[in-house]
Every structure is written in structure tokens, then in C-alpha cells.
Enzyme design. Structure first.
Site: not given
Ligand code: COA
Length: 327
Positions: A113, A254, A284
Site C-alpha cells: 500500500c 493511503h 482500500n
Molecule cells: N462484520 C461484522 N463483524 C465483524 C466483521 C464484519 N465484517 N469483521 C470482524 N467482525 C467482528 C469480529 O469477529 C469481532 O467480534 P468479537 O468481538 O465477537 O470477537 C469484532 O467484530 C471486532 O473485531 P476486530 O478484528 O477487533 O475489529 P476491528 O475494529 O479491529 O476492525 C478491521 C477490523 C480489519 C476493519 C481493522 O482492524 C482495520 O482496519 N485494520 C487495519 C487493516 C488495514 O488497514 N489493512 C491494510 C493495511 S494497508
């Protein structure tokens, strides 16, 4: 030493929209969850028979026609991508041929990215050294080819598309690429990776069955490191160039997650009104996000505006680049 200035910008996204509501139909998620956790409402999907070369070619052809540029005057195309059409050949050379750039050569640059920031910095070095006069930097991805739509945490955040800029040599002072701080940390491969398809783990039926050819990430780890990396590299560029927030008209981050973007702006005490955001529409697109923002905000930038690009990606790779808009 000549300056490396951006003199044109273009973007391309496919027509097919994959909305959060569409995703609700194939996985256990909701429009509300995705919007509140990421800021994404929809993303675009390339057709099966088209990939990065098509995106890049559309962008290059748009730049040539906008400025009525002789294709033979382009020296080089750098394509920032981690989703090239093939492992061999690279996409940049295909883009050159498809766009009729008969005298240009090309190469792909994979910094995930952060690819567009790395590639623009690279192009600026070629221009400043005096060896190249006109370079097109493309940032383009077809990430939907690497999604596992059974993994609701990762597959919701990626989409397809990209953009390009024309970088030219200029003797005019005070415009163009001024400075960049690029960094990396190879230990990041543990938390953001595609396991199979490379030379270490070639594709086998077993790996395909395990979906090892799709993106895996530990979202929380990536989130934290992204905020740190984008903030620290921006502060480094600001310190080195004695810049304050007032010297920066636009931050172009980004587009990984709206909460990452807001956290970075918050840490720098930078107003969101001067931060380019289009993650709601395109999600993204990895190396594609920054040129897609420049393309959409082009009419709002004025000559001399301070523009800070900042990115974080797999590797890890990260960095910020400061430039002054040239038109
Ligand atoms: N819909 C509903 N619930 C979801 C879900 C979805 N699409 N994805 C995850 N969950 C749930 C999980 O199962 C978890 O449930 P639990 O608490 O019962 O276990 C809860 O939501 C929280 O999950 P978590 O992974 O901690 O969520 P988050 O707030 O960290 O969001 C991302 C997840 C991926 C959106 C976030 O971490 C993120 O954007 N990270 C950066 C990723 C990124 O930018 N990658 C590319 C880099 S360039």
C-alpha cells in the site's frame, strides 16, 4: 538540479460496484458495522478478464490525451502494484505497449500500500538526476483477485482501481517533489501477507483449498502500526523541512480505514477538512488510493499548495512525501 513536478493526474475504477449491502448477502456482516469500523460504503470490482494492465493503460491514455502529449516523449513508466496481472511479465511493460509508448521502458514496484509513495519518490530521483524528462507513475491494483469472502474481517476492506501522475522535469523553483521519508520493517510480514503463489509456497491444490493464496491480516496489529508509521514519517518530513500544519494545504493519506486516517490527523492536530478522503466509494485499493485521491481532488489544488502524501502497507512499508503542486 531540475525539479520533479506533477503536471497531470488521472484515475480509473471499474463500473461494477460491490456495496456493503451486497456483502451482507454473502457473509455475516452489516452495512452499519462496515461503515462504523472502516468508513467504507462500497468498493469496485474489475471484470474477470481485466486487471492492473487495463487500469494502468486507461490512466496513461487519459494523461496523454489531457495534455496532448507525444507518446514517444515518455521515458519510463513505473507501476506501483502488488497485484500485477502475472508474476512474469511485469504490468508496467504491458501498459507501455498497450498505450503506444514505443520509446518508454517500464518496471513494477511492489511496496504494497506504500507503493505509490515509493514509486513517486523513485521517479523524482530519475528526474532530478537529469537522466529522464517525463515519467508516468501508476498506482493500480486488482485486490479482489486475492480476497477470501469467507474472511469477513479482511475481505470487506479491499477494492480495485488506481490512478497515475505525469512527472516532468522543470527548472521552475519552489514546486514539485521536495522531500520524502520512506521506511520499512520486514518483520511485518507475519501480520499482513499472502502465503501462497510466490516462489516459497507455489500454488498447490492443498494451498488453494486452504485459501492460502488470499490476503491474511491481523487487523488490529496493522491498524496500530499504520497510525504510528504514517504519523512519525510525516513528522520527520515536517521537522526536516521546518513545516507547520499551515504549510500543508492537503494531507493525502493511503485510504486503509477512515479511523486510521482520523487518528493520524488527530495526532498531528490537522483538520479533517484538509485531508483527502474517498474510502467510502473505493475502499482500500492499496497502491491505487493516493493517485485516486489526487484525481478526485485535482480541481481543489492550486499551484504552490503544500501536499503531504502518507502511506502504510504490507512489508511493513511506510513513508511520507512532501511536494508543492505545480498547476
Ligand atoms: N462484520 C461484522 N463483524 C465483524 C466483521 C464484519 N465484517 N469483521 C470482524 N467482525 C467482528 C469480529 O469477529 C469481532 O467480534 P468479537 O468481538 O465477537 O470477537 C469484532 O467484530 C471486532 O473485531 P476486530 O478484528 O477487533 O475489529 P476491528 O475494529 O479491529 O476492525 C478491521 C477490523 C480489519 C476493519 C481493522 O482492524 C482495520 O482496519 N485494520 C487495519 C487493516 C488495514 O488497514 N489493512 C491494510 C493495511 S494497508
Amino acid at each position: 538540479m531540475p525539479n520533479a513536478i506533477i503536471t497531470a493526474v488521472s484515475g480509473f475504477v471499474p463500473d461494477q460496484v460491490l456495496s456493503n449491502v451486497d456483502l451482507e448477502k454473502i457473509m455475516d456482516t452489516s452495512d452499519d458495522w462496515i461503515i462504523s469500523r472502516t468508513g467504507i460504503k462500497e468498493r469496485r470490482v474489475m471484470p474477470p478478464d481485466q486487471a492492473v494492465t487495463r487500469i494502468g493503460t486507461e490512466c496513461v491514455q487519459s494523461i496523454l490525451s489531457q495534455r496532448d502529449i507525444d507518446p514517444d516523449s515518455i521515458d519510463l513508466v513505473i507501476c506501483a502494484t502488488c497485484t500485477a496481472d502475472y508474476i512474469i511479465p511485469d504490468s508496467a511493460n504491458s501498459i507501455c505497449s498497450e498505450s503506444g509508448l514505443n520509446k518508454a521502458y517500464g518496471f513494477d514496484l511492489n511496496a504494497a500500500c506504500s507503493g505509490f509513495v515509493y514509486a513517486l519518490h523513485t521517479a523524482a530521483q530519475f528526474i532530478k538526476s537529469g537522466t529522464h524528462q517525463r515519467i508516468i507513475v501508476v498506482g493500480a491494483e486488482k485486490l479482489t483477485s486475492y480476497m477470501n469472502y469467507e474472511d469477513r474481517t479482511t475481505s470487506i476492506i479491499f477494492g480495485d482501481g488506481g490512478g497515475a501522475v505525469l512527472v516532468e522535469s522543470s527548472e521552475e523553483e519552489g514546486i514539485g517533489v521536495i522531500d520524502a521519508e520512506l521506511r520499512g520493517d520486514g518483520t511485518g510480514r507475519e501480520v499482513l501477507r499472502i502465503d501462497a503463489g510466490g516462489s516459497l509456497n507455489p500454488v498447490t491444490q492443498e494451498r488453494l483449498d486452504k485459501k492460502a493464496h488470499t490476503v491474511f491480516q491481523d487487523g488490529r496489529q496493522v491498524f496500530k502500526r499504520a497510525v504510528q508509521g504514517m504519523t512519525s514519517s510525516m513528522l520527520e518530513v515536517m521537522k526536516r523541512n521546518e513545516l507547520t500544519n499551515d504549510d500543508i494545504r492537503w494531507v493525502v493519506p493511503h485510504q486503509a480505514n477512515l479511523r486510521i486516517i482520523s487518528a493520524v490527523a488527530n495526532q498531528l492536530d490537522f483538520p479533517m477538512e484538509r485531508v483527502m478522503v474517498n474510502i467510502d466509494k473505493y475502499a482500500n485499493t492499496s497502491a491505487g488510493t493516493i493517485p485516486l485521491c489526487l484525481w478526485e481532488y485535482e480541481s481543489q489544488m492550486k499551484k504552490g499548495d503544500g501536499i503531504m502524501l502518507t502511506a502504510f502497507g504490507g512489508g511493513f512499508t511506510w513513508g511520507s512525501l512532501f511536494l508543492r503542486w505545480a498547476y
